[in-house]
Design a protein around this motif. Structure first.
Motif, PDB file in Angstrom:
ATOM      1  N   PHE A  76       2.862 -60.772  94.098  1.00 55.32           N
ATOM      2  CA  PHE A  76       4.094 -61.842  94.060  1.00 55.32           C
ATOM      3  C   PHE A  76       3.685 -63.077  93.749  1.00 55.32           C
ATOM      4  O   PHE A  76       4.537 -63.838  93.392  1.00 55.32           O
ATOM      5  N   ARG A  77       2.315 -63.518  93.833  1.00 55.52           N
ATOM      6  CA  ARG A  77       1.746 -64.659  93.334  1.00 55.52           C
ATOM      7  C   ARG A  77       1.923 -64.524  91.852  1.00 55.52           C
ATOM      8  O   ARG A  77       2.487 -65.714  91.270  1.00 55.52           O
ATOM      9  N   TRP A  78       1.856 -63.498  91.256  1.00 56.22           N
ATOM     10  CA  TRP A  78       1.829 -63.347  89.894  1.00 56.22           C
ATOM     11  C   TRP A  78       2.913 -63.590  89.294  1.00 56.22           C
ATOM     12  O   TRP A  78       3.431 -64.405  88.290  1.00 56.22           O
ATOM     13  N   ARG A  79       4.160 -63.153  89.957  1.00 57.86           N
ATOM     14  CA  ARG A  79       5.404 -63.249  89.452  1.00 57.86           C
ATOM     15  C   ARG A  79       5.980 -64.615  89.851  1.00 57.86           C
ATOM     16  O   ARG A  79       6.756 -65.146  88.982  1.00 57.86           O
ATOM     17  N   GLN A  80       5.719 -65.215  90.908  1.00 52.60           N
ATOM     18  CA  GLN A  80       6.073 -66.602  91.078  1.00 52.60           C
ATOM     19  C   GLN A  80       5.176 -67.721  90.061  1.00 52.60           C
ATOM     20  O   GLN A  80       6.029 -68.647  89.562  1.00 52.60           O
ATOM     21  N   GLU A  81       4.131 -67.378  89.782  1.00 53.30           N
ATOM     22  CA  GLU A  81       3.401 -68.383  88.609  1.00 53.30           C
ATOM     23  C   GLU A  81       3.974 -68.104  87.367  1.00 53.30           C
ATOM     24  O   GLU A  81       4.217 -68.958  86.410  1.00 53.30           O
ATOM     25  N   ASP A  82       4.547 -66.831  87.001  1.00 51.96           N
ATOM     26  CA  ASP A  82       5.186 -66.480  85.838  1.00 51.96           C
ATOM     27  C   ASP A  82       6.554 -67.160  85.703  1.00 51.96           C
ATOM     28  O   ASP A  82       6.906 -67.683  84.727  1.00 51.96           O
ATOM     29  N   ALA A  83       7.188 -67.298  86.897  1.00 54.88           N
ATOM     30  CA  ALA A  83       8.472 -68.301  86.806  1.00 54.88           C
ATOM     31  C   ALA A  83       8.293 -69.476  86.633  1.00 54.88           C
ATOM     32  O   ALA A  83       9.098 -70.100  85.809  1.00 54.88           O
ATOM     33  N   SER A  84       7.039 -70.260  87.236  1.00 55.06           N
ATOM     34  CA  SER A  84       6.944 -71.627  86.995  1.00 55.06           C
ATOM     35  C   SER A  84       6.441 -71.880  85.552  1.00 55.06           C
ATOM     36  O   SER A  84       6.949 -72.814  84.973  1.00 55.06           O
ATOM     37  N   ARG A  85       5.805 -70.765  84.724  1.00 50.63           N
ATOM     38  CA  ARG A  85       5.464 -71.030  83.485  1.00 50.63           C
ATOM     39  C   ARG A  85       6.533 -70.947  82.715  1.00 50.63           C
ATOM     40  O   ARG A  85       6.866 -71.681  81.673  1.00 50.63           O
ATOM     41  N   ASN A  86       7.482 -70.042  82.931  1.00 53.27           N
ATOM     42  CA  ASN A  86       8.607 -69.842  82.282  1.00 53.27           C
ATOM     43  C   ASN A  86       9.704 -70.917  82.241  1.00 53.27           C
ATOM     44  O   ASN A  86      10.475 -71.374  81.442  1.00 53.27           O
ATOM     45  N   ALA A  87       9.694 -71.664  83.475  1.00 54.33           N
ATOM     46  CA  ALA A  87      10.783 -72.586  83.711  1.00 54.33           C
ATOM     47  C   ALA A  87      10.370 -73.754  83.017  1.00 54.33           C
ATOM     48  O   ALA A  87      11.123 -74.525  82.601  1.00 54.33           O
ATOM     49  N   LEU A  88       9.055 -74.170  82.777  1.00 56.07           N
ATOM     50  CA  LEU A  88       8.467 -75.226  82.128  1.00 56.07           C
ATOM     51  C   LEU A  88       8.825 -75.071  80.561  1.00 56.07           C
ATOM     52  O   LEU A  88       9.381 -75.901  80.044  1.00 56.07           O
ATOM     53  N   ASN A  89       8.690 -73.772  80.216  1.00 56.82           N
ATOM     54  CA  ASN A  89       8.734 -73.727  78.882  1.00 56.82           C
ATOM     55  C   ASN A  89      10.150 -73.628  78.421  1.00 56.82           C
ATOM     56  O   ASN A  89      10.688 -74.297  77.689  1.00 56.82           O
ATOM     57  N   ALA A  90      11.158 -73.197  79.140  1.00 55.55           N
ATOM     58  CA  ALA A  90      12.451 -73.026  79.160  1.00 55.55           C
ATOM     59  C   ALA A  90      13.086 -74.522  79.119  1.00 55.55           C
ATOM     60  O   ALA A  90      13.906 -74.943  78.256  1.00 55.55           O
ATOM     61  N   HIS A  91      12.944 -75.413  79.932  1.00 52.62           N
ATOM     62  CA  HIS A  91      13.172 -76.787  79.948  1.00 52.62           C
ATOM     63  C   HIS A  91      12.807 -77.446  78.775  1.00 52.62           C
ATOM     64  O   HIS A  91      13.541 -78.144  78.244  1.00 52.62           O
ATOM     65  N   CYS A  92      11.645 -77.119  78.415  1.00 52.13           N
ATOM     66  CA  CYS A  92      11.225 -78.009  77.196  1.00 52.13           C
ATOM     67  C   CYS A  92      11.774 -77.561  75.770  1.00 52.13           C
ATOM     68  O   CYS A  92      12.179 -78.284  75.160  1.00 52.13           O
ATOM     69  N   TYR A  93      11.949 -76.048  75.634  1.00 52.68           N
ATOM     70  CA  TYR A  93      12.549 -75.670  74.658  1.00 52.68           C
ATOM     71  C   TYR A  93      14.031 -76.001  74.465  1.00 52.68           C
ATOM     72  O   TYR A  93      14.501 -76.461  73.308  1.00 52.68           O
TER      73      TYR A  93
END
Length: 258
Positions: A139-156
């Motif tokens: 579950f830490r893995w999935r939450q850290e994935d969420a954070s990475r995806n969110a940052l990339n999505a907002h930038c994109y």
């Protein structure tokens, strides 16, 4: 050949590859939306990079799966994926993987499609985790994935809204560090840390106990009784605090009987 003999003969072909999760092993199901990028950006055109309507559709699916008789103690969703932690000794469908995968995917797809008013499909796979530490790491893995995806999505999508093409926006973000991506947003008036927690960390659904006040007509007294209800948590903690939160959910999974 009579029916009973034919039935026995043919069922071998259905069940010869049945695999079951061993007792004492934690099960975590992960469901992913099929073709959801096109579904949400082209067909139904949800707001990018995040849309509360889509979030609420996903949470409705999680609430259904946690609230149904699947023995789930914690549901987590981010983007178009869902993770479900089952009770340690949950014995639904005799722990058969093909049954778990197919029925969870089917119910998730049905609930989401009814909410959306159009077809939306999920696939499902089960992680078999032999100890509580691996459940925490999952579950830490999935939450850290969420954070990475969110940052990339907002930038994109920030770059796309400035007029850059899909390929130009993607190329502009290549090889940028996390700090550089944060700075890209900050220069455009967006502080990533101030964005809603559910976008950066995902959302959780789990059971909570609360006291409900009632009236006993025989004694004429007001009484309190403990009840359980589903809690939707849009403010999940992170890092060490999330570890502590997960420890409670894992303990619940361990203590519950199947």
């Amino acid at each position: 050949m009579n029916f009973d003999d034919l039935d026995a003969k043919m069922r071998v072909f259905e069940t010869s590859h049945d695999f079951c999760v061993l007792p004492g092993v934690y099960m975590v199901a992960r469901l992913d939306g099929r073709g959801f990028t096109r579904l949400t950006k082209e067909v139904h055109k949800f707001e990018a990079p995040f849309d509360e309507r889509f979030r609420d559709h996903m949470l409705a699916v999680v609430q259904h799966l946690v609230g149904a008789d699947f023995r789930v103690v914690y549901g987590y969703t981010q983007s178009d994926e869902i993770s479900l932690l089952f009770q340690l000794e949950a014995d639904l469908f005799n722990r058969k993987l093909r049954k778990l995968d197919s029925i969870l995917a089917a119910e998730a797809s049905a609930v989401f499609s009814l909410r959306l008013g159009a077809m939306g499909c999920f696939d499902c796979r089960i992680s078999q985790l032999p100890n509580a530490e691996l459940v925490r790491e999952y579950f830490r893995w999935r939450q850290e994935d969420a954070s990475r995806n969110a940052l990339n999505a907002h930038c994109y999508w920030t770059l796309r809204k400035e007029g850059k093409s899909a390929s130009s926006a993607t190329n502009a973000l290549k090889n940028l560090s996390r700090a550089e991506k944060n700075e890209l947003l900050f220069q455009r008036g967006v502080n990533f840390n101030d964005l809603p927690a559910w976008q950066k960390r995902g959302s959780g659904v789990y059971w909570e106990t609360f006291e409900k006040e009632g009236f006993n007509p025989k004694t004429g007294q007001t009484m309190k009784a403990s009840r359980r209800r589903l809690k939707v948590d849009l403010e999940l903690p992170m890092k060490l605090e999330y570890d502590e939160f997960l420890a409670v959910r894992i303990q619940e999974a361990t203590n519950c009987s199947g």
